[in-house]
Enzyme design. Structure first.
Site, PDB file in Angstrom:
ATOM      1  N   ARG A 292      13.162  -9.852  26.643  1.00  0.00           N
ATOM      2  CA  ARG A 292      11.889  -8.810  26.520  1.00  0.00           C
ATOM      3  C   ARG A 292      11.450  -8.771  28.055  1.00  0.00           C
ATOM      4  O   ARG A 292      10.980  -7.673  28.607  1.00  0.00           O
ATOM      5  CB  ARG A 292      11.012  -9.109  25.394  1.00  0.00           C
ATOM      6  N   THR A 293      11.262  -9.918  28.290  1.00  0.00           N
ATOM      7  CA  THR A 293      10.509 -10.231  29.746  1.00  0.00           C
ATOM      8  C   THR A 293      11.265  -9.335  30.828  1.00  0.00           C
ATOM      9  O   THR A 293      10.682  -8.540  31.399  1.00  0.00           O
ATOM     10  CB  THR A 293      10.211 -11.564  30.157  1.00  0.00           C
TER      11      THR A 293
ATOM     12  N   HIS B 180       3.262 -18.342  31.198  1.00  0.00           N
ATOM     13  CA  HIS B 180       4.089 -17.140  30.980  1.00  0.00           C
ATOM     14  C   HIS B 180       2.605 -16.163  30.907  1.00  0.00           C
ATOM     15  O   HIS B 180       2.381 -15.375  29.929  1.00  0.00           O
ATOM     16  CB  HIS B 180       4.670 -17.178  29.680  1.00  0.00           C
TER      17      HIS B 180
END
Lengths: 308, 151
Positions: A57-58, A135
């Site tokens: 995803r990131t 994050h």
């Protein structure tokens, strides 16, 4: 508010006002993130995407964000294909990458790696996860999701559930929610409960907290934020199965919750949310995943000066 | 009766007001025994002074330099350094904990980037002076037992 040239290493680098500003810009980015509107805001800019660790995803959402804004992407998703395999240091890799790009997005297995990279790079560095450290873009997209789904961040009761001890995202999220004065419930088995220093800090910031070991009563919760309990934390597999089973969210768990309660999860999930929850009105985790794109678009546009 | 107190020294350094019990750590951190095997070092522990108990270390024929003083400040924040020349106190200064501690303490987090072979010095931010709390600039881990992490 000037974000141009700024590094994004930890959510703690932001004030509450700055967070709200990023979320406001992210909201404006939604139609572009969906492909409904075209943009050339970052035309001519290059983002280096340096992923020293696996990510779905990131990495994909950062690349999508940059491309949706008309920018270009270079980089790697497997360090094995680069000079790192020959023993090149992170510092040298960063100095090399920055001479080819305007912004660096990185994920690295060591805590503090992004902070170090930011010292070596002239171009802005955005932290996409540094080991068990920070994050920040996940935290921003979580806040964006709560705001979008519930209309506001303040005034909600948020339960954080699962591995609260080692979970990278939940410590930053607890801090950020405390910044907004949100009431929180930490639900975890005793061995995976929120670290004392996080609890103390949230209390010092004035947040109302409850610490629980079970999910018996979540009837007054507005947001249920679930995280994965990792098998490797338990020396005994039996013990893991017992713990993981008792924290699983399924249709039965949702019988006595508020109608508009939302379930969030940073994903990937394994067994902690049953697939039967996906179809309920409570499941917000796939929308949360999408929200990574507009939030990362906002950050890229801000640090590159596409938006003042 | 024999005089048992530590005698004045002619030249060297007297470190006074060391947190009681820490004198041996100070000697270890300074590494005097290895670097100057001929220095005579006198140690007095749990001496009752005007401000309560303290430890004292006297090092003959050696004047401490500022970087060494910084190291001591981390485990004995109230210590004073007296430089002795010909039995007189020639210089006297309190150690002060710097805002940043660079290149002295090792991060206790094995997964911190400062514990890899990157070309950086360790760096800690001083969060509070009393009690002394320091936090790794890179991974933000707080150091619980500072004296055991001195490099």
């Amino acid at each position: 508010m000037n974000f141009r040239g700024r590094d994004v290493i930890s959510i703690r680098d932001f004030t509450k006002e700055e967070i709200l500003y990023v979320l406001e810009i992210a909201e404006k980015m939604v139609p572009i993130a969906k492909g409904e509107k075209k943009s050339n805001l970052l035309n001519g800019y290059i983002m280096a995407s340096l992923f020293f660790e696996p990510s779905t995803r990131t990495r994909l959402s950062f690349e999508s964000a940059m491309k949706r804004l008309g920018g270009l992407v270079i980089g790697f998703a497997q360090p094995g294909t680069t000079s790192i395999k020959k023993g090149e240091s992170l510092a040298d890799t960063i100095r090399t990458a920055e001479s080819y790009c305007d912004v660096i997005v990185m994920r690295h297995p060591h805590e503090g790696s992004a902070r170090m990279a930011a010292e070596f790079a002239e171009v802005p560095v955005i932290n996409g996860g540094d080991g068990a450290g920070h994050h920040p873009t996940q935290c921003l997209l979580d806040l964006f999701t709560i705001k979008k789904e519930k209309g506001h961040i303040e005034g909600n009761k948020v339960a954080l559930l699962g591995d609260l001890k080692y979970g990278r995202t939940v410590h930053s999220l607890a801090y950020a929610l405390a910044l907004f004065g949100v009431e929180m419930v930490f639900i975890a088995p005793p061995e995976l409960q929120m670290p004392k220093e996080v609890i103390e800090e949230c209390r010092e910031m004035g947040a109302k907290l409850e610490i629980k070991n079970d999910i018996e009563d979540i009837s007054d919760v507005d947001v249920l934020y679930v995280t994965r309990i990792q098998k490797e934390r338990f020396p005994d597999p039996e013990e893991y199965n017992k713990v993981a089973g008792s924290y699983r969210i399924d249709a039965k768990t949702l019988e006595k919750v508020k109608d508009d309660m939302i379930v969030m999860h940073p994903l990937p999930r394994v067994d902690e949310i049953s697939p039967e929850v996906d179809k309920t009105r409570h499941a917000a985790y796939f929308r949360q995943t999408f929200n990574g794109v507009p939030v990362r678009m906002a950050l890229l546009a801000l640090v590159l000066g596409g938006i003042e | 009766m024999k005089e048992l107190k530590v005698q004045p020294i002619k030249d060297g350094t007297v470190i006074d007001h060391i947190t009681p019990g820490n004198a041996l750590k100070v000697v270890k951190i300074l590494g005097i025994t290895e670097k100057q095997p001929d220095s005579i070092i006198s140690i007095a522990m749990n001496v009752v002074g005007k401000r309560g108990k303290k430890d004292i270390v006297k090092i003959e024929n050696r004047e401490l330099d500022p970087k060494e003083v910084d190291k001591i400040a981390l485990i004995a924040p109230n210590a004073t350094i007296n430089i002795i020349r010909n039995y007189e106190v020639a210089e006297k200064h309190r150690v002060s904990v710097p805002d940043e501690v660079v290149g002295i303490v090792k991060c206790p987090n094995p997964n911190c980037i400062s514990n890899t072979r990157e070309p950086i010095e360790t760096k800690f931010i001083v969060k509070s002076r009393n009690p002394l709390k320091i936090k790794c600039y890179y991974c933000e881990r707080e150091v619980e037992d500072i004296s055991s992490q001195i490099m």
